[in-house]
Write an enzyme that holds these catalytic residues in place. Structure first.
Site, PDB file in Angstrom:
ATOM      1  N   ASP A   7       1.013  -1.106   0.158  1.00 31.67           N
ATOM      2  CA  ASP A   7       0.093   0.072  -0.096  1.00 31.67           C
ATOM      3  C   ASP A   7       1.013   1.236  -0.146  1.00 31.67           C
ATOM      4  O   ASP A   7       1.444   1.520   1.021  1.00 31.67           O
ATOM      5  CB  ASP A   7      -1.073   0.035   1.157  1.00 31.67           C
ATOM      6  N   GLU A  66      -1.220  -1.194  -4.932  1.00 31.46           N
ATOM      7  CA  GLU A  66      -2.473  -0.459  -5.356  1.00 31.46           C
ATOM      8  C   GLU A  66      -1.832   0.571  -6.192  1.00 31.46           C
ATOM      9  O   GLU A  66      -1.030   1.242  -6.009  1.00 31.46           O
ATOM     10  CB  GLU A  66      -3.114  -0.075  -3.802  1.00 31.46           C
ATOM     11  N   ASP A 138      -2.563   0.731   7.362  1.00 32.62           N
ATOM     12  CA  ASP A 138      -1.972   0.554   6.102  1.00 32.62           C
ATOM     13  C   ASP A 138      -1.225  -0.927   5.778  1.00 32.62           C
ATOM     14  O   ASP A 138      -1.515  -1.200   4.664  1.00 32.62           O
ATOM     15  CB  ASP A 138      -0.778   1.705   6.062  1.00 32.62           C
TER      16      ASP A 138
END
Length: 164
Positions: A7, A66, A138
């Site tokens: 992430d 991502e 996260d």
């Protein structure tokens, strides 16, 4: 197979590693690489070295990152894009194939809806990886990205099996 989900974030880069054995998923590790406010170059070095160390320690065979969504703050989006560059560079340099997923695709894969809240993602990650202790939101997002990639690879393998 081990998958690392990443992430991207300039302040907090979440990471999570899962093991995939057929349809079974197992938590391996998760964490957050932190960079302090200040000059951009040294912050990127911290993220890069931290992510390289995680990759060296856990030896994933696949990676998933991502995609960045564009928000109203163009400067913030550009900085996030540079952190995302690190998230792509470290596994690529290690020779790991990388999948990229939009935030809504990750949420839909893990929660079932594309606009899920962070709490819903954390709940489903805990459900799918029993006993996991999350290092933070996260890290939960990174594990969700890894789970999304595992589902994608399983779907691709099934399609190949059916077509042969």
């Amino acid at each position: 197979m081990k998958i690392i989900g990443i992430d991207p974030g300039l302040r907090n880069m979440g990471w999570g590693v899962i093991a995939v054995d057929g349809p079974r998923l197992r938590h391996v590790a998760n964490g957050i690489i932190h960079s302090e406010a200040g000059e951009l170059g040294p912050r990127l070095v911290v993220l890069y070295r931290g992510l390289c160390a995680v990759i060296a320690e856990h030896a994933p065979t696949a990676a998933a990152v991502e995609q960045t969504f564009v928000n109203k703050d163009a400067v913030g989006t550009l900085k996030l894009g540079q952190a995302r560059g690190i998230a792509l560079l470290a596994p690529a340099e290690a020779g790991i194939e990388i999948g990229e997923y939009a935030p809504n695709a990750v949420k839909k894969s893990v929660v079932g809806v594309g606009h899920a809240a962070k709490e819903q993602i954390q709940h489903m990650v805990r459900f799918m990886l029993p006993g996991v202790e999350l290092a933070g939101p996260d890290a939960a997002d990174a594990l969700a990205i890894a789970i999304c990639h595992a589902h994608h690879l399983q779907g691709r393998a099934l399609r190949i099996k059916i077509s042969t």
